[in-house]
Every structure is written in structure tokens, then in C-alpha cells.
Write a protein that holds these residues in place. Structure first.
Motif, PDB file in Angstrom:
ATOM      1  N   ALA A  46      -3.121 -25.436   2.776  1.00 17.59           N
ATOM      2  CA  ALA A  46      -2.282 -26.237   1.881  1.00 17.59           C
ATOM      3  C   ALA A  46      -2.445 -27.724   2.182  1.00 17.59           C
ATOM      4  O   ALA A  46      -2.522 -28.549   1.264  1.00 17.59           O
ATOM      5  N   ALA A  47      -2.497 -28.079   3.465  1.00 20.23           N
ATOM      6  CA  ALA A  47      -2.696 -29.484   3.837  1.00 20.23           C
ATOM      7  C   ALA A  47      -4.048 -29.990   3.342  1.00 20.23           C
ATOM      8  O   ALA A  47      -4.156 -31.127   2.844  1.00 20.23           O
ATOM      9  N   LEU A  48      -5.065 -29.161   3.463  1.00 16.56           N
ATOM     10  CA  LEU A  48      -6.391 -29.532   2.965  1.00 16.56           C
ATOM     11  C   LEU A  48      -6.345 -29.763   1.457  1.00 16.56           C
ATOM     12  O   LEU A  48      -6.843 -30.768   0.951  1.00 16.56           O
ATOM     13  N   ASN A  49      -5.717 -28.845   0.743  1.00 16.35           N
ATOM     14  CA  ASN A  49      -5.644 -28.976  -0.710  1.00 16.35           C
ATOM     15  C   ASN A  49      -4.763 -30.143  -1.130  1.00 16.35           C
ATOM     16  O   ASN A  49      -5.022 -30.782  -2.157  1.00 16.35           O
ATOM     17  N   ILE A  60     -14.059 -36.104   7.464  1.00 19.64           N
ATOM     18  CA  ILE A  60     -13.962 -35.410   8.745  1.00 19.64           C
ATOM     19  C   ILE A  60     -12.623 -34.688   8.891  1.00 19.64           C
ATOM     20  O   ILE A  60     -12.563 -33.592   9.445  1.00 19.64           O
ATOM     21  N   ILE A  61     -11.555 -35.293   8.384  1.00 24.55           N
ATOM     22  CA  ILE A  61     -10.239 -34.645   8.498  1.00 24.55           C
ATOM     23  C   ILE A  61     -10.214 -33.339   7.701  1.00 24.55           C
ATOM     24  O   ILE A  61      -9.699 -32.320   8.173  1.00 24.55           O
ATOM     25  N   GLN A  62     -10.777 -33.343   6.524  1.00 25.38           N
ATOM     26  CA  GLN A  62     -10.810 -32.139   5.714  1.00 25.38           C
ATOM     27  C   GLN A  62     -11.686 -31.067   6.341  1.00 25.38           C
ATOM     28  O   GLN A  62     -11.376 -29.875   6.264  1.00 25.38           O
ATOM     29  N   ILE A  63     -12.771 -31.481   6.976  1.00 25.84           N
ATOM     30  CA  ILE A  63     -13.642 -30.523   7.664  1.00 25.84           C
ATOM     31  C   ILE A  63     -12.894 -29.886   8.830  1.00 25.84           C
ATOM     32  O   ILE A  63     -12.933 -28.662   9.021  1.00 25.84           O
ATOM     33  N   VAL A  64     -12.164 -30.703   9.595  1.00 23.97           N
ATOM     34  CA  VAL A  64     -11.387 -30.180  10.723  1.00 23.97           C
ATOM     35  C   VAL A  64     -10.298 -29.223  10.224  1.00 23.97           C
ATOM     36  O   VAL A  64     -10.102 -28.151  10.802  1.00 23.97           O
ATOM     37  N   LEU A  65      -9.605 -29.606   9.150  1.00 25.61           N
ATOM     38  CA  LEU A  65      -8.570 -28.724   8.586  1.00 25.61           C
ATOM     39  C   LEU A  65      -9.169 -27.397   8.109  1.00 25.61           C
ATOM     40  O   LEU A  65      -8.578 -26.339   8.311  1.00 25.61           O
ATOM     41  N   SER A  66     -10.336 -27.469   7.487  1.00 26.59           N
ATOM     42  CA  SER A  66     -10.992 -26.238   7.017  1.00 26.59           C
ATOM     43  C   SER A  66     -11.355 -25.329   8.172  1.00 26.59           C
ATOM     44  O   SER A  66     -11.100 -24.118   8.129  1.00 26.59           O
ATOM     45  N   LEU A  67     -11.964 -25.911   9.206  1.00 27.67           N
ATOM     46  CA  LEU A  67     -12.358 -25.108  10.367  1.00 27.67           C
ATOM     47  C   LEU A  67     -11.140 -24.536  11.083  1.00 27.67           C
ATOM     48  O   LEU A  67     -11.147 -23.375  11.520  1.00 27.67           O
ATOM     49  N   LEU A  68     -10.083 -25.329  11.190  1.00 27.34           N
ATOM     50  CA  LEU A  68      -8.847 -24.853  11.810  1.00 27.34           C
ATOM     51  C   LEU A  68      -8.255 -23.690  11.023  1.00 27.34           C
ATOM     52  O   LEU A  68      -7.876 -22.663  11.598  1.00 27.34           O
ATOM     53  N   ALA A  69      -8.201 -23.830   9.710  1.00 27.20           N
ATOM     54  CA  ALA A  69      -7.639 -22.770   8.867  1.00 27.20           C
ATOM     55  C   ALA A  69      -8.451 -21.484   8.961  1.00 27.20           C
ATOM     56  O   ALA A  69      -7.893 -20.396   9.104  1.00 27.20           O
ATOM     57  N   VAL A  70      -9.757 -21.602   8.897  1.00 30.31           N
ATOM     58  CA  VAL A  70     -10.615 -20.417   8.978  1.00 30.31           C
ATOM     59  C   VAL A  70     -10.499 -19.769  10.358  1.00 30.31           C
ATOM     60  O   VAL A  70     -10.412 -18.538  10.477  1.00 30.31           O
TER      61      VAL A  70
END
Length: 113
Positions: A46-49, A60-70
């Protein structure tokens, strides 16, 4: 409403459902952890979206959020499987088996009567 906003709403709904399931998983620590991790993963989605819906670029923040979520989602699935192996789901299976038996008995009584 753009696609990121719709994804944000869906992710928040899934997070709420999993958080509710975590509250109901009393006495099943691995299952509770799995639901909590799943809810946290969907909050990260949700934070990424939200970031993407507000017009932020994919940085980079979105990449980190994606990796964290996955990663959280993967760990949630592993925890759920570990809980199932430890027998935490057995109570639900026994309850379902009892309901099936009761249904069969009622059906047999109706057929006889």
C-alpha cells in the motif's frame, strides 16, 4: 481513479483482512505470525502504491518497499506452512470433519423419514 489508487485500496483491504485473521489466531503462534507478516507485507504494498499514486517516480525507495513487501509475503507463507506442519491447523480440520459428519447424519435422517 488511476490504477495505483485502486491497487492501494485493494492492498489496504487485504491488510485489514489479514490483521483481523491474526487477531483470531489465538493459541496458534506460527499462524498468527503468518497473518501479521502478510498484513505488514500488504501495508508495504500500500505504501508503494501510495507513493506511485502521488506521482513519485520508481526510485530506490520504491524498490526497497517492493523487496520488503515480497520478502515479508514469502516469510508469511513459510510461517503458515510451518504452522500447518506443527499441527496448528488440525483444530480447524477436526471441526470441519465434525460438521461433515453431522451433515451426513441429518441427510440420512431426512431420507429415512
Amino acid at each position: 481513479m488511476n490504477e495505483w489508487t485502486i491497487r492501494l485500496i485493494v492492498a489496504l483491504i487485504f491488510a485489514a483482512i489479514l490483521a483481523y485473521q491474526a487477531r483470531g489466531a489465538v493459541g496458534r503462534p506460527m499462524t498468527r505470525r503468518a497473518y501479521t507478516l502478510g498484513a505488514t507485507a500488504f501495508l508495504a504494498f500500500a505504501a508503494l502504491n501510495l507513493a506511485l499514486a502521488t506521482g513519485a517516480g520508481f526510485g530506490i525507495i520504491q524498490i526497497v518497499l517492493s523487496l520488503l513487501a515480497v520478502g515479508l509475503l514469502f516469510y508469511a507463507v513459510v510461517s503458515l506452512l510451518m504452522g500447518a506442519r506443527a499441527g496448528e491447523m488440525r483444530r480447524g480440520q477436526e471441526s470441519a470433519a465434525k460438521m461433515i459428519e453431522e451433515f451426513k447424519r441429518r441427510s440420512e435422517r431426512r431420507e429415512e423419514g
